[in-house]
Scaffold this active site. Structure first.
Site, PDB file in Angstrom:
ATOM      1  N   LYS A  22       0.740  -1.369   0.016  1.00  0.00           N
ATOM      2  CA  LYS A  22       0.273  -0.149  -0.070  1.00  0.00           C
ATOM      3  C   LYS A  22       0.543   1.083  -0.117  1.00  0.00           C
ATOM      4  O   LYS A  22       0.784   2.241  -1.095  1.00  0.00           O
ATOM      5  CB  LYS A  22      -0.603  -0.014   1.445  1.00  0.00           C
ATOM      6  N   ASN A  23       1.807   1.715   0.866  1.00  0.00           N
ATOM      7  CA  ASN A  23       2.506   2.382   0.681  1.00  0.00           C
ATOM      8  C   ASN A  23       3.400   3.024  -0.424  1.00  0.00           C
ATOM      9  O   ASN A  23       3.976   3.968  -0.584  1.00  0.00           O
ATOM     10  CB  ASN A  23       4.125   1.934   2.434  1.00  0.00           C
ATOM     11  N   CYS A 117      -3.552   8.041  10.304  1.00  0.00           N
ATOM     12  CA  CYS A 117      -4.235   7.971  11.177  1.00  0.00           C
ATOM     13  C   CYS A 117      -3.516   8.734  12.712  1.00  0.00           C
ATOM     14  O   CYS A 117      -2.972   9.148  12.578  1.00  0.00           O
ATOM     15  CB  CYS A 117      -3.390   6.096  11.384  1.00  0.00           C
ATOM     16  N   ARG A 122       1.866  14.518  13.572  1.00  0.00           N
ATOM     17  CA  ARG A 122       2.313  13.681  12.438  1.00  0.00           C
ATOM     18  C   ARG A 122       2.956  15.651  11.576  1.00  0.00           C
ATOM     19  O   ARG A 122       2.164  15.152  10.583  1.00  0.00           O
ATOM     20  CB  ARG A 122       1.757  12.934  11.132  1.00  0.00           C
ATOM     21  N   ASP A 307       5.108   0.099  11.930  1.00  0.00           N
ATOM     22  CA  ASP A 307       3.339  -0.786  11.242  1.00  0.00           C
ATOM     23  C   ASP A 307       3.588  -2.020  12.034  1.00  0.00           C
ATOM     24  O   ASP A 307       2.821  -2.618  11.609  1.00  0.00           O
ATOM     25  CB  ASP A 307       3.446  -0.602  10.115  1.00  0.00           C
ATOM     26  N   ARG A 399      -8.874   0.156   5.312  1.00  0.00           N
ATOM     27  CA  ARG A 399      -8.003   1.708   4.561  1.00  0.00           C
ATOM     28  C   ARG A 399      -6.300   0.845   4.156  1.00  0.00           C
ATOM     29  O   ARG A 399      -5.614   1.071   2.528  1.00  0.00           O
ATOM     30  CB  ARG A 399      -7.275   2.308   5.870  1.00  0.00           C
TER      31      ARG A 399
HETATM   32  C1  UD1 Z   1       5.352   6.415   6.514  1.00  0.00           C
HETATM   33  C2  UD1 Z   1       4.054   5.539   6.639  1.00  0.00           C
HETATM   34  C3  UD1 Z   1       3.664   4.303   8.243  1.00  0.00           C
HETATM   35  C4  UD1 Z   1       4.924   4.415   8.795  1.00  0.00           C
HETATM   36  C5  UD1 Z   1       5.757   5.521   8.671  1.00  0.00           C
HETATM   37  C6  UD1 Z   1       6.975   5.369   9.028  1.00  0.00           C
HETATM   38  C7  UD1 Z   1       2.681   6.077   4.296  1.00  0.00           C
HETATM   39  C8  UD1 Z   1       1.593   6.331   3.803  1.00  0.00           C
HETATM   40  N1  UD1 Z   1       3.164   5.683   5.772  1.00  0.00           N
HETATM   41  O1  UD1 Z   1       4.518   7.225   7.095  1.00  0.00           O
HETATM   42  O2  UD1 Z   1       2.990   3.456   7.181  1.00  0.00           O
HETATM   43  O3  UD1 Z   1       4.072   3.808  10.283  1.00  0.00           O
HETATM   44  O4  UD1 Z   1       5.728   6.209   7.435  1.00  0.00           O
HETATM   45  O5  UD1 Z   1       7.533   4.196   8.692  1.00  0.00           O
HETATM   46  O6  UD1 Z   1       3.824   5.326   3.759  1.00  0.00           O
HETATM   47  N2  UD1 Z   1       8.055  13.272  10.805  1.00  0.00           N
HETATM   48  C9  UD1 Z   1       8.703  14.815  10.967  1.00  0.00           C
HETATM   49  N3  UD1 Z   1       8.137  15.849  10.109  1.00  0.00           N
HETATM   50  C10 UD1 Z   1       8.143  15.507   8.947  1.00  0.00           C
HETATM   51  C11 UD1 Z   1       7.598  14.501   8.395  1.00  0.00           C
HETATM   52  C12 UD1 Z   1       7.949  12.783   9.797  1.00  0.00           C
HETATM   53  O7  UD1 Z   1       8.805  15.110  12.504  1.00  0.00           O
HETATM   54  O8  UD1 Z   1       8.367  16.271   8.319  1.00  0.00           O
HETATM   55  C13 UD1 Z   1       8.175  12.888  11.656  1.00  0.00           C
HETATM   56  C14 UD1 Z   1       7.413  11.749  12.393  1.00  0.00           C
HETATM   57  O9  UD1 Z   1       6.156  12.798  13.256  1.00  0.00           O
HETATM   58  C15 UD1 Z   1       7.389  10.295  12.335  1.00  0.00           C
HETATM   59  C16 UD1 Z   1       9.183  10.489  12.261  1.00  0.00           C
HETATM   60  O10 UD1 Z   1       9.156  11.488  11.278  1.00  0.00           O
HETATM   61  O11 UD1 Z   1       7.794  10.561  14.007  1.00  0.00           O
HETATM   62  C17 UD1 Z   1       8.168  10.118  10.605  1.00  0.00           C
HETATM   63  O12 UD1 Z   1       8.043  10.034   9.806  1.00  0.00           O
HETATM   64  P1  UD1 Z   1       7.744   9.427   8.241  1.00  0.00           P
HETATM   65  O13 UD1 Z   1       8.215   8.276   8.092  1.00  0.00           O
HETATM   66  O14 UD1 Z   1       6.985  10.335   8.047  1.00  0.00           O
HETATM   67  O15 UD1 Z   1       6.199   8.740   8.407  1.00  0.00           O
HETATM   68  P2  UD1 Z   1       5.323   8.826   7.098  1.00  0.00           P
HETATM   69  O16 UD1 Z   1       5.353   8.988   6.368  1.00  0.00           O
HETATM   70  O17 UD1 Z   1       3.771   9.585   7.547  1.00  0.00           O
END
Ligand code: UD1
Length: 434
Positions: A22-23, A117, A122, A307, A399
């Protein structure tokens, strides 16, 4: 509202085929509109997040032809609107990939702020930092993120933390920027590599995906492609843990075992038998001895995936002794613990740590899925529990899991999906399975 009704206690046995990731698919579908030629995507998971994204793309004028349950043809040549503000899109986290894709192609994008979620705050500051480093101006107005640039120019970008979303988004925006972009401290998840491979199949020049330095040489245009998405590491891991929790024996097919190593290692440490094949893994828990305890800390890939945290915590809640699970990515990812406690689990949460005292068994209860992966964990708990469990709010689970109840039922479990109002269906199921 729909719900799953589960009669627990049956070991899962047999074979299950895992779908596309999915991701990865979310990044790839968004990237597909960056060319004016037709892109064919195979092994597309038929899950709600993907269907919402396709619907949004169709809404801005992209040609979307679902040529099969797992195949779609996309063409971005007729996109006439770079402003995407759909109520439905707010529910999916990855709507932010449309920012990178539209900004990269049209140098302008306007997308509603992402949802997804509710597992903690985030932020998307790193995405914005990346776009700005490429020369875009980014502002947030009326719940929309607006990014625009006269031209995008490659740059050296150091991410302050390892983030999957920002790494993919910057790759999207940079692949048609002028010159060279270097992303340092990049995320290394398998789906980063998959999105990069897909972009390269469209003519992009991206090197180093899967390492912490990604180098992108901007190209003038991208072309059409045919691409098959990698298997879903988290769906596979969920079935691995469900096999272990139910004392089952399941062959999980169409996977890349290398992507599952963090999960495999933990299962072996706990006392399961795990056999790896070229594109399958078999997980066996003979049940002769209770599984042991361990410590788990979620980390970016190749560490233990966040996850999979709710699912492993559920398994550890049934294992012998005290385990400690530390969630280092999202601060609000233990919301399922209260639900699991209603089934008999003994878990104490302190900050980002769960201290789990394993109990001999769970008893079925009515529980509510708080988010996607926690919902899958509650289903796992229900499969292992004595008696009946009802998991509601399964819209979260749908989802990211395709035909979840069908795949689980095919492994011998008694599980149905019903409307929450349909008491007759629940009664009938209870009578049928005793
Ligand atoms: C993606 C996945 C999600 C998974 C996560 C971590 C998708 C659609 N979702 O989420 O299923 O749980 O990776 O493997 O692919 N952060 C910041 N600033 C930013 C971006 C991230 O502070 O601009 C922090 C987040 O709050 C979190 C960490 O970095 O603590 C990792 O987040 P990130 O890897 O970006 O997660 P997602 O891409 O949202």
């Amino acid at each position: 509202m729909e719900q799953y009704v589960i009669k627990g206690g049956t070991p899962l046995k047999g074979e299950v085929v895992i779908g596309g990731a999915k991701n990865a698919a979310l990044g790839i579908v968004a990237a597909a509109i960056m060319t004016d030629e037709i892109v064919t995507i195979e092994n597309l998971p038929d899950v709600r997040d993907i269907n919402v994204l396709l619907q949004a793309l169709s809404g801005i004028g992209a040609y979307i032809n679902r040529t099969g349950k797992h195949e779609v043809k996309i063409c971005g040549s007729k996109i006439e609107n770079i402003a995407i503000d759909y109520e439905c899109l707010r529910k999916i986290r990855a709507s932010y990939y449309l920012l990178g894709a539209l900004l990269g192609k049209y140098k302008k994008a306007q997308v509603t702020l992402p949802g997804g979620c509710n597992i903690g705050s985030r932020p998307i500051d790193q995405h914005i930092k990346g776009f700005e480093a490429l020369g875009a101006k980014v502002k947030i107005e009326h719940g929309m993120i607006i990014a625009e640039a006269e031209r995008l120019t490659g740059n050296h970008i150091y991410l302050d933390m390892v983030t999957v979303g920002a790494t993919i988004n910057i790759m999207l925006a940079a692949c048609m920027a002028e010159g060279k972009t270097i992303i340092e401290n990049a995320a290394k998840e398998p789906h980063i590599v998959d999105v990069a491979n897909f972009l390269n199949s469209m003519g992009a020049n991206i090197k180093g995906a899967g390492t912490d330095v990604i180098r992108i040489k901007g190209v003038e245009r991208l072309h059409g492609s045919e691409y098959s998405i990698i298997p879903d590491q988290i769906e596979a891991g969920t079935f691995m843990l469900a096999a272990a929790a139910t004392k089952g024996d399941v062959l999980i097919k169409s996977v890349i075992p290398k992507h599952l190593e963090a999960i495999t290692a933990k299962l072996i440490e706990l006392g399961c038998y795990v056999e790896e094949f070229d594109d399958a893994v078999r997980v066996v828990n003979t049940g002769e001895r209770r599984l042991g305890h361990t410590h788990v800390k979620t980390l970016p890939y190749p560490g233990f995936p966040t996850d999979m945290q709710p699912q492993i915590s559920t398994l550890l809640a049934l294992s012998e002794g005290t385990s400690v699970v530390t969630e280092s990515l999202f601060e609000n990812r233990f919301k399922y613990v209260d639900e699991l406690s209603r089934m008999g689990a003994k878990i104490k949460v302190e900050g980002n740590t769960a201290i789990i005292d394993g109990v001999g068994n769970f008893t079925g209860a009515v529980v509510s899925a708080p988010d996607l992966r926690a919902g899958a964990a509650l289903v796992t708990a229900g499969l292992a529990a004595e008696g009946f469990t009802i998991v509601d709010h399964i819209e979260f689970i749908e989802r990211g899991y395709e035909d979840f109840e069908k795949k689980i039922s095919a492994l011998g479990a008694s599980m149905i999906k019903t409307d929450a109002e349909d008491e007759k269906a629940v009664q009938k199921f209870r009578l049928k399975v005793g």
